[in-house]
Design a protein around this motif. Structure first.
Motif, PDB file in Angstrom:
ATOM      1  N   VAL A 112       8.706 -45.793   2.203  1.00  0.00           N
ATOM      2  CA  VAL A 112       8.955 -47.128   2.751  1.00  0.00           C
ATOM      3  C   VAL A 112       9.086 -47.071   4.264  1.00  0.00           C
ATOM      4  CG1 VAL A 112      10.613 -49.027   2.806  1.00  0.00           C
ATOM      5  CG2 VAL A 112       9.988 -47.996   0.636  1.00  0.00           C
ATOM      6  N   ASP A 113       9.837 -46.097   4.778  1.00  0.00           N
ATOM      7  CA  ASP A 113      10.027 -45.979   6.224  1.00  0.00           C
ATOM      8  C   ASP A 113       8.705 -45.700   6.935  1.00  0.00           C
ATOM      9  OD1 ASP A 113      12.694 -46.396   5.781  1.00  0.00           O
ATOM     10  OD2 ASP A 113      13.216 -44.269   5.769  1.00  0.00           O
ATOM     11  N   LEU A 114       7.898 -44.806   6.386  1.00  0.00           N
ATOM     12  CA  LEU A 114       6.632 -44.466   7.026  1.00  0.00           C
ATOM     13  C   LEU A 114       5.646 -45.627   6.954  1.00  0.00           C
ATOM     14  CD1 LEU A 114       6.197 -40.819   5.679  1.00  0.00           C
ATOM     15  CD2 LEU A 114       6.798 -41.494   8.000  1.00  0.00           C
ATOM     16  N   TRP A 115       5.628 -46.327   5.837  1.00  0.00           N
ATOM     17  CA  TRP A 115       4.684 -47.431   5.695  1.00  0.00           C
ATOM     18  C   TRP A 115       5.009 -48.575   6.649  1.00  0.00           C
ATOM     19  CZ3 TRP A 115       4.935 -52.588   4.063  1.00  0.00           C
ATOM     20  CH2 TRP A 115       3.704 -53.185   3.837  1.00  0.00           C
ATOM     21  N   LEU A 116       6.291 -48.824   6.906  1.00  0.00           N
ATOM     22  CA  LEU A 116       6.675 -49.889   7.822  1.00  0.00           C
ATOM     23  C   LEU A 116       6.267 -49.583   9.257  1.00  0.00           C
ATOM     24  CD1 LEU A 116      10.221 -50.844   6.501  1.00  0.00           C
ATOM     25  CD2 LEU A 116       8.148 -52.227   6.410  1.00  0.00           C
ATOM     26  N   VAL A 117       6.084 -48.314   9.582  1.00  0.00           N
ATOM     27  CA  VAL A 117       5.699 -47.925  10.946  1.00  0.00           C
ATOM     28  C   VAL A 117       4.188 -47.831  11.092  1.00  0.00           C
ATOM     29  CG1 VAL A 117       5.882 -46.106  12.687  1.00  0.00           C
ATOM     30  CG2 VAL A 117       7.871 -46.720  11.321  1.00  0.00           C
ATOM     31  N   THR A 118       3.507 -47.253  10.093  1.00  0.00           N
ATOM     32  CA  THR A 118       2.072 -46.983  10.219  1.00  0.00           C
ATOM     33  C   THR A 118       1.192 -47.971   9.469  1.00  0.00           C
ATOM     34  OG1 THR A 118       2.108 -45.492   8.315  1.00  0.00           O
ATOM     35  CG2 THR A 118       2.562 -44.523  10.476  1.00  0.00           C
ATOM     36  N   TYR A 119       1.722 -48.581   8.407  1.00  0.00           N
ATOM     37  CA  TYR A 119       0.941 -49.464   7.520  1.00  0.00           C
ATOM     38  C   TYR A 119      -0.264 -48.733   6.929  1.00  0.00           C
ATOM     39  CZ  TYR A 119       3.687 -53.542   8.746  1.00  0.00           C
ATOM     40  OH  TYR A 119       4.717 -54.431   8.897  1.00  0.00           O
ATOM     41  N   ASP A 120      -0.149 -47.423   6.789  1.00  0.00           N
ATOM     42  CA  ASP A 120      -1.176 -46.603   6.146  1.00  0.00           C
ATOM     43  C   ASP A 120      -0.546 -46.028   4.878  1.00  0.00           C
ATOM     44  OD1 ASP A 120      -3.154 -44.884   5.348  1.00  0.00           O
ATOM     45  OD2 ASP A 120      -3.510 -44.025   7.333  1.00  0.00           O
ATOM     46  N   ALA A 121      -0.873 -46.650   3.741  1.00  0.00           N
ATOM     47  CA  ALA A 121      -0.204 -46.287   2.494  1.00  0.00           C
ATOM     48  C   ALA A 121      -0.543 -44.872   2.064  1.00  0.00           C
ATOM     49  CB  ALA A 121      -0.577 -47.288   1.393  1.00  0.00           C
ATOM     50  N   ARG A 122      -1.809 -44.467   2.204  1.00  0.00           N
ATOM     51  CA  ARG A 122      -2.216 -43.150   1.725  1.00  0.00           C
ATOM     52  C   ARG A 122      -1.536 -42.031   2.501  1.00  0.00           C
ATOM     53  NH1 ARG A 122      -8.467 -41.911   1.995  1.00  0.00           N
ATOM     54  NH2 ARG A 122      -7.942 -41.820   4.209  1.00  0.00           N
ATOM     55  N   GLU A 123      -1.572 -42.113   3.825  1.00  0.00           N
ATOM     56  CA  GLU A 123      -0.943 -41.062   4.632  1.00  0.00           C
ATOM     57  C   GLU A 123       0.578 -41.079   4.459  1.00  0.00           C
ATOM     58  OE1 GLU A 123      -2.411 -38.662   6.180  1.00  0.00           O
ATOM     59  OE2 GLU A 123      -4.380 -39.431   5.596  1.00  0.00           O
ATOM     60  N   SER A 124       1.149 -42.262   4.329  1.00  0.00           N
ATOM     61  CA  SER A 124       2.593 -42.341   4.113  1.00  0.00           C
ATOM     62  C   SER A 124       2.970 -41.726   2.777  1.00  0.00           C
ATOM     63  CB  SER A 124       3.039 -43.802   4.165  1.00  0.00           C
ATOM     64  OG  SER A 124       2.717 -44.392   5.404  1.00  0.00           O
ATOM     65  N   TYR A 125       2.119 -41.901   1.781  1.00  0.00           N
ATOM     66  CA  TYR A 125       2.362 -41.330   0.453  1.00  0.00           C
ATOM     67  C   TYR A 125       2.365 -39.808   0.514  1.00  0.00           C
ATOM     68  CZ  TYR A 125       1.850 -40.827  -4.635  1.00  0.00           C
ATOM     69  OH  TYR A 125       2.042 -40.497  -5.944  1.00  0.00           O
ATOM     70  N   ARG A 126       1.442 -39.249   1.282  1.00  0.00           N
ATOM     71  CA  ARG A 126       1.358 -37.781   1.397  1.00  0.00           C
ATOM     72  C   ARG A 126       2.522 -37.229   2.209  1.00  0.00           C
ATOM     73  NH1 ARG A 126      -5.088 -36.674   2.534  1.00  0.00           N
ATOM     74  NH2 ARG A 126      -5.741 -36.562   0.346  1.00  0.00           N
ATOM     75  N   GLU A 127       2.807 -37.866   3.337  1.00  0.00           N
ATOM     76  CA  GLU A 127       3.874 -37.357   4.200  1.00  0.00           C
ATOM     77  C   GLU A 127       5.248 -37.526   3.567  1.00  0.00           C
ATOM     78  OE1 GLU A 127       3.667 -38.945   8.102  1.00  0.00           O
ATOM     79  OE2 GLU A 127       1.575 -38.382   8.418  1.00  0.00           O
ATOM     80  N   ALA A 128       5.362 -38.426   2.615  1.00  0.00           N
ATOM     81  CA  ALA A 128       6.646 -38.592   1.931  1.00  0.00           C
ATOM     82  C   ALA A 128       6.942 -37.450   0.976  1.00  0.00           C
ATOM     83  CB  ALA A 128       6.659 -39.926   1.180  1.00  0.00           C
ATOM     84  N   GLY A 129       5.911 -36.628   0.636  1.00  0.00           N
ATOM     85  CA  GLY A 129       6.140 -35.465  -0.216  1.00  0.00           C
ATOM     86  C   GLY A 129       5.509 -35.553  -1.585  1.00  0.00           C
TER      87      GLY A 129
END
Length: 361
Positions: A112-129
C-alpha cells in the motif's frame, strides 16, 4: 506294536506339578560389584603405586536472587535475544500496528505504501516481498491485492497522511517562491562607490596605504645606496599625498581628479550570513580567467509564477473580433472599389503619355 517300557521314575500327579509344591530352583550367587582398578599397561616395567589426589567437592552454587522490580517498571519477560533485529522508526511501527489492527500483514501494508508513491502495482508487489515467477504473475497478484486493499481503512488513512504531507510541501514551495520574488539582491552583490586615491591626499596627490608607503620607502633607500656607490646624488623622498587611504570613505566633492564621483567597484557579500530569502537567489560562484563571478537567479520567473498561482491578470487583455456586420462590410467594399477605379484611371493616363513618346503602341 510293542509298548515302550515305562520309566523307572514314579508318576507325578497334578498336585505334584503345581507351583506351590514345585521344587525350589537353586539361585546363583550374586556377582560381586565391579571395582574400577587402574590397569597396568602391559609392559616390562614394574607397576608403581601413586598417591591419589584428593577430589575436591563441587562448589555449592549460591541461590539466584531476583531483585524486586521497581514501581512503574515493566517486569522482565525473558532473556532470549534476537540476532540482527529489524530497526523501525516510530512512524513505521505505528503503521505496522495499524495494518495489523486492520487485518493486513507487513507485506500488504508495504505494498500500500509503495503503490501510493509510485502507482506501479507490479513493481510495488515485488518490492513488498511477494514472490512471483514472471511479470504476468506479478501483475495478476498485484491486481488481486489492489482490489482487496483499494478501499481498506489502512489505505484511506495513508492517503489522508499523504495529502497532508503534500499540502505541507506546497506551502513550503509557495513560501520559497514568495521569498525569492521579494528578496533583496543587494544582500549578495552590490556596486559601491568610494573615494579615489586623490580625494583625501595632501594637495590632492596620490595617497598610499601604510604598507605601500613602506615598500616605496625601501625602494628609495635601495636606489639611494646604489647612487651613493656610483657617486651620484638623488633628491629627497617624496611622500606625495601621504598615507591613510581607505576605500570605504565617501568621495570628496572637491576632488579635482574624480570630480567628486569617486571610484566604483563590485562588492561580493559573505554568503555565510545570507538571509533565507537571499539564499534562494544564490546559485553559486564561478572563478575563471576573467575573475570571480557570482550567480544570482532572476526574480522575474518567481514573480510570474506567483502571479499565475494567485490568478493575476499580468498580460494586457486583447480584444478579438469574432465577426463583422453587413454595413461595415459594404463600406469596406465601396472603399476598395473606389481605390480600384482610381488606380485604373492613373494607369490609363500613363499609357497615353507613353504612347505619345512612342514607347507604347
Amino acid at each position: 506294536m510293542p509298548r515302550k517300557p515305562e520309566s523307572d521314575k514314579p508318576a507325578m500327579s497334578r498336585d505334584d506339578l503345581s507351583p506351590s509344591k514345585a521344587p525350589a530352583r537353586a539361585r546363583k550367587p550374586a556377582k560381586p560389584a565391579a571395582v574400577n582398578v587402574n590397569k597396568v599397561p602391559s609392559s616390562k616395567k614394574p607397576a608403581t603405586t601413586e598417591a591419589k589426589k584428593p577430589v575436591k567437592a563441587p562448589a555449592k552454587r549460591k541461590p539466584r536472587t531476583v531483585k524486586p522490580a521497581a514501581k512503574g517498571a515493566n517486569p522482565k519477560r525473558g532473556t532470549t535475544k534476537i540476532k540482527n533485529p529489524v530497526k523501525l522508526t516510530l512512524k513505521e511501527r505505528r503503521a505496522m500496528e495499524m495494518a495489523a489492527f486492520q487485518g493486513l500483514d507487513a507485506r500488504q501494508a508495504k505494498f500500500v505504501d509503495l503503490w501510493l508513491v509510485t502507482y506501479d502495482a507490479r513493481e510495488s508487489y515485488r518490492e513488498a516481498g511477494f514472490t512471483c515467477k514472471n511479470d504476468n504473475a506479478a501483475s495478476a497478484g498485484a491486481s488481486r491485492l489492489l482490489k482487496k486493499v483499494k478501499h481498506h481503512p489502512y489505505m484511506q488513512a495513508r492517503q489522508v497522511e499523504l495529502f497532508a504531507r503534500t499540502a505541507d510541501v506546497q506551502n513550503q514551495l509557495i513560501a520559497t517562491y514568495h521569498a525569492a520574488a521579494f528578496a533583496d539582491p543587494r544582500e549578495l552583490v552590490e556596486y559601491v562607490r568610494g573615494c579615489c586615491r586623490h580625494c583625501y591626499g595632501i594637495g590632492f596627490k596620490w595617497q598610499f596605504r601604510p604598507s605601500e608607503m613602506e615598500r616605496r620607502r625601501d625602494q628609495y633607500e635601495a636606489a639611494k645606496a646604489e647612487a651613493k656607490k656610483a657617486g651620484e646624488e638623488i633628491g629627497e623622498f617624496d611622500e606625495l599625498g601621504g598615507t591613510g587611504y581607505d576605500s570605504r570613505k565617501a568621495p570628496n566633492y572637491d576632488c579635482p581628479e574624480c570630480d567628486g564621483h569617486g571610484e566604483g567597484r563590485a562588492l561580493f557579500k559573505d554568503t555565510g550570513n545570507l538571509s533565507p530569502a537571499a539564499l534562494t537567489l544564490f546559485e553559486g560562484v564561478k572563478e575563471g580567467k576573467d575573475g570571480t563571478e557570482i550567480k544570482v537567479a532572476s526574480q522575474k520567473g518567481y514573480r510570474d509564477t506567483l502571479a499565475k498561482l494567485y490568478n493575476m491578470n499580468v498580460e494586457p487583455a486583447v480584444v478579438v473580433n469574432t465577426g463583422i456586420s453587413e454595413e461595415e462590410l459594404e463600406k469596406i467594399l465601396e472603399i476598395a472599389q473606389a481605390n480600384t477605379e482610381k488606380n485604373r484611371e492613373a494607369m490609363a493616363g500613363r499609357a497615353e503619355e507613353l504612347a505619345k513618346i512612342g514607347i507604347v503602341n
